[in-house]
Design a protein around this motif. Sequence first.
Motif, mmCIF file in Angstrom:
data_model
loop_
_atom_site.group_PDB
_atom_site.id
_atom_site.type_symbol
_atom_site.label_atom_id
_atom_site.label_comp_id
_atom_site.label_asym_id
_atom_site.label_seq_id
_atom_site.Cartn_x
_atom_site.Cartn_y
_atom_site.Cartn_z
ATOM 1 N N ALA A 21 31.102 45.467 43.089
ATOM 2 C CA ALA A 21 30.569 44.445 43.990
ATOM 3 C C ALA A 21 29.141 44.064 43.619
ATOM 4 N N ALA A 22 28.371 45.030 43.102
ATOM 5 C CA ALA A 22 26.976 44.757 42.743
ATOM 6 C C ALA A 22 26.875 43.709 41.638
ATOM 7 N N ALA A 23 27.862 43.711 40.722
ATOM 8 C CA ALA A 23 27.843 42.753 39.614
ATOM 9 C C ALA A 23 28.065 41.322 40.097
ATOM 10 N N LEU A 24 28.706 41.179 41.243
ATOM 11 C CA LEU A 24 29.020 39.859 41.789
ATOM 12 C C LEU A 24 27.902 39.289 42.659
ATOM 13 N N LYS A 25 26.966 40.122 43.054
ATOM 14 C CA LYS A 25 25.903 39.699 43.976
ATOM 15 C C LYS A 25 25.173 38.439 43.517
ATOM 16 N N PRO A 26 24.766 38.350 42.235
ATOM 17 C CA PRO A 26 24.013 37.167 41.809
ATOM 18 C C PRO A 26 24.800 35.861 41.909
ATOM 19 N N MET A 27 26.126 35.955 42.015
ATOM 20 C CA MET A 27 26.954 34.748 42.030
ATOM 21 C C MET A 27 27.391 34.334 43.432
ATOM 22 N N GLU A 28 27.177 35.191 44.375
ATOM 23 C CA GLU A 28 27.616 34.891 45.741
ATOM 24 C C GLU A 28 26.851 33.695 46.304
ATOM 25 N N GLY A 29 27.591 32.772 46.909
ATOM 26 C CA GLY A 29 26.978 31.608 47.518
ATOM 27 C C GLY A 29 26.743 30.446 46.585
ATOM 28 N N ARG A 30 27.057 30.609 45.306
ATOM 29 C CA ARG A 30 26.865 29.504 44.369
ATOM 30 C C ARG A 30 27.922 28.421 44.585
ATOM 31 N N HIS A 31 27.538 27.190 44.344
ATOM 32 C CA HIS A 31 28.450 26.062 44.489
ATOM 33 C C HIS A 31 29.592 26.179 43.486
ATOM 34 N N ARG A 32 30.815 26.008 43.957
ATOM 35 C CA ARG A 32 32.040 26.062 43.155
ATOM 36 C C ARG A 32 32.288 27.437 42.534
ATOM 37 N N VAL A 33 31.734 28.487 43.140
ATOM 38 C CA VAL A 33 31.975 29.860 42.673
ATOM 39 C C VAL A 33 32.453 30.709 43.834
ATOM 40 N N GLU A 34 33.584 31.376 43.625
ATOM 41 C CA GLU A 34 34.135 32.316 44.605
ATOM 42 C C GLU A 34 34.164 33.694 43.950
ATOM 43 N N THR A 35 33.884 34.725 44.701
ATOM 44 C CA THR A 35 33.867 36.075 44.129
ATOM 45 C C THR A 35 34.879 36.976 44.816
ATOM 46 N N ALA A 36 35.347 37.972 44.059
ATOM 47 C CA ALA A 36 36.292 38.952 44.601
ATOM 48 C C ALA A 36 36.038 40.300 43.940
ATOM 49 N N ALA A 37 35.676 41.282 44.747
ATOM 50 C CA ALA A 37 35.477 42.644 44.249
ATOM 51 C C ALA A 37 36.768 43.424 44.453
ATOM 52 N N MET A 38 37.377 43.848 43.363
ATOM 53 C CA MET A 38 38.641 44.579 43.459
ATOM 54 C C MET A 38 38.917 45.317 42.158
ATOM 55 N N ALA A 39 39.803 46.306 42.231
ATOM 56 C CA ALA A 39 40.210 47.033 41.032
ATOM 57 C C ALA A 39 40.948 46.092 40.090
ATOM 58 N N ILE A 40 40.623 46.167 38.805
ATOM 59 C CA ILE A 40 41.224 45.267 37.828
ATOM 60 C C ILE A 40 42.413 45.906 37.119
ATOM 61 N N ASP A 41 42.568 47.225 37.272
ATOM 62 C CA ASP A 41 43.633 47.921 36.538
ATOM 63 C C ASP A 41 44.967 47.927 37.287
ATOM 64 N N ASP A 42 45.084 47.117 38.332
ATOM 65 C CA ASP A 42 46.330 46.988 39.088
ATOM 66 C C ASP A 42 46.866 45.568 38.904
ATOM 67 N N PRO A 43 47.780 45.352 37.943
ATOM 68 C CA PRO A 43 48.253 43.997 37.640
ATOM 69 C C PRO A 43 48.850 43.264 38.826
ATOM 70 N N GLU A 44 49.576 43.958 39.692
ATOM 71 C CA GLU A 44 50.208 43.292 40.827
ATOM 72 C C GLU A 44 49.172 42.757 41.809
ATOM 73 N N ALA A 45 48.170 43.574 42.134
ATOM 74 C CA ALA A 45 47.132 43.145 43.071
ATOM 75 C C ALA A 45 46.307 42.003 42.485
ATOM 76 N N VAL A 46 45.983 42.120 41.201
ATOM 77 C CA VAL A 46 45.195 41.064 40.561
ATOM 78 C C VAL A 46 46.003 39.771 40.483
ATOM 79 N N ALA A 47 47.305 39.886 40.170
ATOM 80 C CA ALA A 47 48.157 38.693 40.072
ATOM 81 C C ALA A 47 48.185 37.932 41.391
ATOM 82 N N ALA A 48 48.238 38.666 42.500
ATOM 83 C CA ALA A 48 48.253 38.018 43.810
ATOM 84 C C ALA A 48 46.970 37.225 44.045
ATOM 85 N N ARG A 49 45.857 37.751 43.539
ATOM 86 C CA ARG A 49 44.560 37.073 43.719
ATOM 87 C C ARG A 49 44.421 35.872 42.791
#
Length: 369
Positions: free
Chosen positions: A35-63
């Motif tokens: 989540a800390a890596a996403l902080k600088p991008m939060e609130g930027r125009h046309r940018v959405e952020t999502a903090a989640m585990a990347i090693d789960d293909p099913e969860a990532v696919a849903a996002r």
Amino acid sequence: MRKVAVIGAGKIGSTVVDLLVGSGSYEVLVVDQAAAALKPMEGRHRVETAAMAIDDPEAVAARLKGCFAVVNCAPYQLTTAVARAAKAAGAHYLDLTEDVASSRVVRELAADSDTAFIPQCGLAPGFITIAAWDLAKHFDELHDVRLRVGALPRYPSNALNYNLTWSTDGVINEYCEPCEAIVNGKLRETPALEEREEFALDGVTYEAFNTSGGLGTLCHTLDGKVRNLNYKTIRYPGHAQIMKALLNDLNLRNRREVLKDILENAVPATMQDVVIVFVTVSGMKGGRLMQETYVNKVYAQEIGGEVKSAIQITTAGSVCAVLDMLADGKLPQTGFIRQEDIGLSDFLANRFGRYYAPEDETALKAAAE
């Protein structure tokens, strides 16, 4: 406006976001497990952020549902998980990996895909392959194809003659894994950090040695069509000897986390870097033995009010250019796409590919005369 997911908010991922959003043509979903890596991008125009585990293909696919494409800037260990998630989400897939094993899995996933899978879209593999293939097509018969790339500090000041400019994991991986090459017409593996050579460019002496993954698919494309093909990483003299001592004599190739900790706590990063691209092709043309060379240097520069390093610019610029060409319908929309399928002139004409154009455009011309 197309929605693109960028996986990984590190140095390269954040630069990809800046380029895509700054173009005005894309909105971006940035996914990172920290989540800390996403902080600088939060609130930027046309940018959405999502903090989640990347090693789960099913969860990532849903996002990822509804995304036009996925640009994978995560560490190479997560390549296959993200590629599987992109396929499940029905999105095009692009990545930067130099890891040979991961790229083979991506190719398998592309076999029956309804979307495009374009791995290895960075600097090397990536742009270096595009440049080499462009030169190779000028010849009636190929003899030798040599690819050399380096991301170097402009002002080296330590025994390694090196500063950290990109992924430490990636550097260690390419120094440890076997390398593909064609030697005397035979496709084979060669050891990393070996076959060291020296050369001079603009009055500066460099060394180059085998590293893994830089050729991408070029070995298989040119198998049976070239006498010798190899890829080597460029460094300042003395670097290879010290790295061999660390990896072999101290056995740190089998303790990569220890080596990573040492490097990241002892070797400073720098934004004052230079990327060198050096390709030489020789062979027969019109009955004569000829040689052509592509050479280019890219330096750090300001983008969107912030200084970006040369390796950030070249790596992010390359994958953004390929994505842009895909979005414009200039590349196939399904299946596995090689870097060799991308034309050099089309790439350099792209708004993102233009970051590779030197100030003196004549430097891009091959020495064919």
